[in-house]
Each structure stands twice: as C-alpha cells, then as structure tokens.
Design an enzyme around this catalytic site. Structure first.
Site, PDB file in Angstrom:
ATOM      1  CG  ASP A 128      87.391 -18.792 114.301  1.00  0.00           C
ATOM      2  OD1 ASP A 128      86.279 -18.237 114.218  1.00  0.00           O
ATOM      3  OD2 ASP A 128      88.332 -18.345 114.985  1.00  0.00           O
TER       4      ASP A 128
ATOM      5  CE  LYS B 224      86.240 -10.343 118.080  1.00  0.00           C
ATOM      6  NZ  LYS B 224      87.120 -11.370 117.498  1.00  0.00           N
TER       7      LYS B 224
ATOM      8  CE1 TYR C 278      91.511 -12.560 116.892  1.00  0.00           C
ATOM      9  CE2 TYR C 278      92.115 -14.358 118.349  1.00  0.00           C
ATOM     10  CZ  TYR C 278      91.767 -13.039 118.152  1.00  0.00           C
ATOM     11  OH  TYR C 278      91.695 -12.192 119.218  1.00  0.00           O
TER      12      TYR C 278
ATOM     13  NE  ARG D  92      84.910 -24.646 138.546  1.00  0.00           N
ATOM     14  CZ  ARG D  92      85.001 -25.936 138.922  1.00  0.00           C
ATOM     15  NH1 ARG D  92      84.933 -26.885 138.011  1.00  0.00           N
ATOM     16  NH2 ARG D  92      85.153 -26.254 140.183  1.00  0.00           N
TER      17      ARG D  92
END
Ligand SMILES: *Cc1c(COP(=O)(O)O)cnc(C)c1O
Length: 361
Positions: free
Chosen positions: A171, A196, A101, A50
C-alpha cells in the site's frame, strides 16, 4: 525518471503534466473527455462500461507510468485493497504489519474469521518478516505505517518474498510513487487510495492497483481486472477525470507539503505540549503524542482554525485527527496521538495555528 516508449526518459514532473492526454492532432482536445456511457456500439474492443472506459485508460496510463507498471483504477482504495486480497487463496496465510490502515486491518480480521491465517509482524521487525514469509501465501506491506509512521525495510523483505515466490502487495498511499516505487523493489502489486495525494483535493474517493509489465505481473493484473469487473467496484468517469487533473500537480503539492512537514516535525520536537513526534524523515504526514492525554488531544483539534479537524489525508488542506476516535483503530495507537496531514498552506500559518491550539489544550 519515467521511461516512455521511444523517447528520452522524462523527469516525473514533466511526465505528470503530459501523460494521459489525447494525441496531438490539429484541433484535438488537450484533455481526455469524461466518457459518460454505460455501453458501446457492438464489435469494439470493449462492449460494456463495467469492463472499461476511455477516461479510466487515461488515468491508468499516467499512474502506470509513474509506478513503472500497468495500473487499474478502482472505485476506492478499499476496492483496490479488496481486489488485491482476493489473491489470497481461501484459508491461506497473510503476513502483514501489526498496524495497517484500519480498513485493511478489518478485512484481514474477516479473512481470519473465514478460516484464514494472518501473521502480524511489527513493521520494523525485518527478521520477523523474513521468518514469517516461509509459510506465507501473501505478503502485505505499508510503509510508513499509518499513523505510527514506522518504516519497513521494503527492499530486504520484498527481495525475500520474491525468492520464495510469495505474492507481495504494498500500500503506497502515504509514500506516493515520488518517494517509493515498490515494483522496482520486486513487489507484485501496488495499491493506492487515489483519494489521498494522487487526487489531492479532497473531492473524490478512488483507488488503484498497479502490477509489473512482465508475464507474472500481467497474469496477476488479469486476476485484479476480473475481480474489478465481477465484483463491480468500478470508478465513475467524472471522479477519474478529477483524479487525473489532481495528478498533474502531484509533484509540486507533495514537494511543498513535505518541506512543511519536515519543518513542523523539527519545531514540534521542542513543543512543551508534545510528548513525542513520529515522522518518517520524508513525506507529508507526521503524528504527535499530545501531553495531557486523550482529552487534551481532543481540545487541540477543536481549537484549530487553519488545520481542518477531519479524517483522511493527502489533500491541499492540512488535516488533524485523533485516530483513536475510530473504534476500529489499532490499540497499538496511543489515545493521545494526533495524525497531521500537512497541506500546502504557508508553513508559518500552519505552525502558528498548531502552536496556539496545542497551548490552548
Ligand atoms: C485512506 C486509505 C485507504 C483506503 O482508501 P479509500 O479511498 O478511503 O477507500 C487505504 N490505505 C491507506 C494507507 C489509506 O490512507
């Protein structure tokens, strides 16, 4: 140009192909391994998966080089955005565009519900940003905005943010580092939905944050890393491997898609079924307002054969969607707006399909 240690600066295309590979030694693999492990033998640099994974490191090296900073991979774009928004103190003030977004918008609304403040400024309102920054704890920017394609004067707004010591986040999903490198304009954090363009094949959900390789940047990076480790939104190694493979072709995909988007924007401006084209002048996304309202826009989506009627963007396949289908989409977005994510198919096929679908609507 991307500067690698002790070598000539490489063109981005070359860097994309060569970065994040194992060292070239006799018999070495050309690709990083997909490290499927939850733990590591004791006394190494990392003891549990992790916290770190060698497959992550390879992707982070490539994306970090591309953005000119230090990257962390997260489980999704929203995982990266959550980590970045954790930099806001409880009850603090965030300055953000009035359309973001929609997932980011929902998280900002949650920040308000928890007693925090969000000052929303129109993306093109530079004086509005400069004024709002005076009382801000964190600046959030997205340029161009999704799906209205408004462009913010990033250099001016980020310079002021830096002067005031306000933490800034950009972003950069829609622009990609090929069009914009926000760290070089003074941003503290870049976030990506790696889902994306960076991955580019609609086969993974993944995110990333990138900070500057400076004392301030590394300090912020440690807070983001701690958030990733403790909140646990970590990436699977297979997804990260696929993202790195996708990244190798980013420049050729983005170049083709952007050229087609420019051509489609030009042709759509004269289309009888299109009221308005929204295009930032670069990049591979554009939006159109369809004549005949919401129903006509829906009929156009249903009538496409080459374009995929689906949400998301940035894949090799062209995608079309009426954004207001989503109840969480901003009311600033017209009900008849279709977002077009241009892929890498032949532009004449994309045009013919869109033209027939719009005429059928
Ligand atoms: C898709 C997207 C996100 C969210 O990313 P996920 O990978 O879906 O979590 C954030 N910002 C922008 C601009 C996006 O397009």
């Amino acid at each position: 140009m991307v500067r690698e240690e002790s070598s000539q600066p490489l063109h981005v295309d070359t860097f994309l192909v060569g970065s994040g590979r194992p060292e070239r030694s006799p018999g070495a693999s050309v690709n990083v391994a997909v490290e499927l492990t939850s733990t590591y033998a004791a006394d190494g640099a990392v003891n549990y998966a992790r916290v770190g994974n060698p497959t992550w490191n390879a992707f982070e090296e490539a994306l970090g080089g591309l953005e000119g900073g230090l990257a962390l991979v997260h489980a999704s774009g929203m995982g990266a955005i959550s980590a970045a928004l954790s930099l806001v103190p409880p009850g603090g003030t965030v300055v953000a565009p009035d359309t973001t977004y929609n997932g980011t918008g929902d998280l900002l609304a949650a920040h308000e519900e928890a007693g925090g403040t969000v000052v929303r400024v129109h993306a093109t309102d530079t004086p509005g940003f400069l004024a709002a920054l005076e009382s801000a704890d964190l600046l959030w920017l997205e340029s161009p905005t999704n799906p209205l394609m408004d462009v913010t004067e990033l250099d001016v707004v980020l310079a002021r943010s830096r002067e005031l010591g306000v933490t800034s986040v950009v972003d950069n999903t829609l622009s990609t580092p090929l069009l914009c490198r926000p760290l070089s304009l003074g941003a503290d954090v870049v976030v990506h939905s790696v889902t994306k363009y960076l991955s580019g094949h609609s086969d993974v959900v993944l995110g990333a944050t990138v900070v500057a390789d400076s004392e301030r940047g590394r300090g912020i990076g440690e807070r983001l890393r701690r958030h990733r480790t403790l909140h646990g939104a970590i990436a699977g190694p297979m997804e990260v491997y696929l993202a790195l493979r996708g990244l190798r072709t980013l420049s050729v995909r983005f170049e083709r898609a952007s050229a087609s988007a420019a051509e489609l924007a030009r042709r759509l401006a004269d289309h009888p079924s299109v009221e308005r084209v929204r295009y930032a002048g670069a990049g591979a996304i554009l939006s159109i307002d369809v004549a005949g309202g919401e129903a006509a826009a829906e009929r156009a989506c249903a009538a496409t054969r080459v374009w995929l009627h689906s949400t998301s963007l940035g894949g090799v396949e062209s995608q079309v969607e009426r954004r207001r289908r989503h109840p969480s989409e901003s009311c600033e977005v017209p009900v008849n707006l279709l977002r077009l994510s241009v892929g890498i198919e032949h532009v004449e096929d994309l045009w013919a399909d869109l033209d027939q679908a719009l005429r059928a609507a």
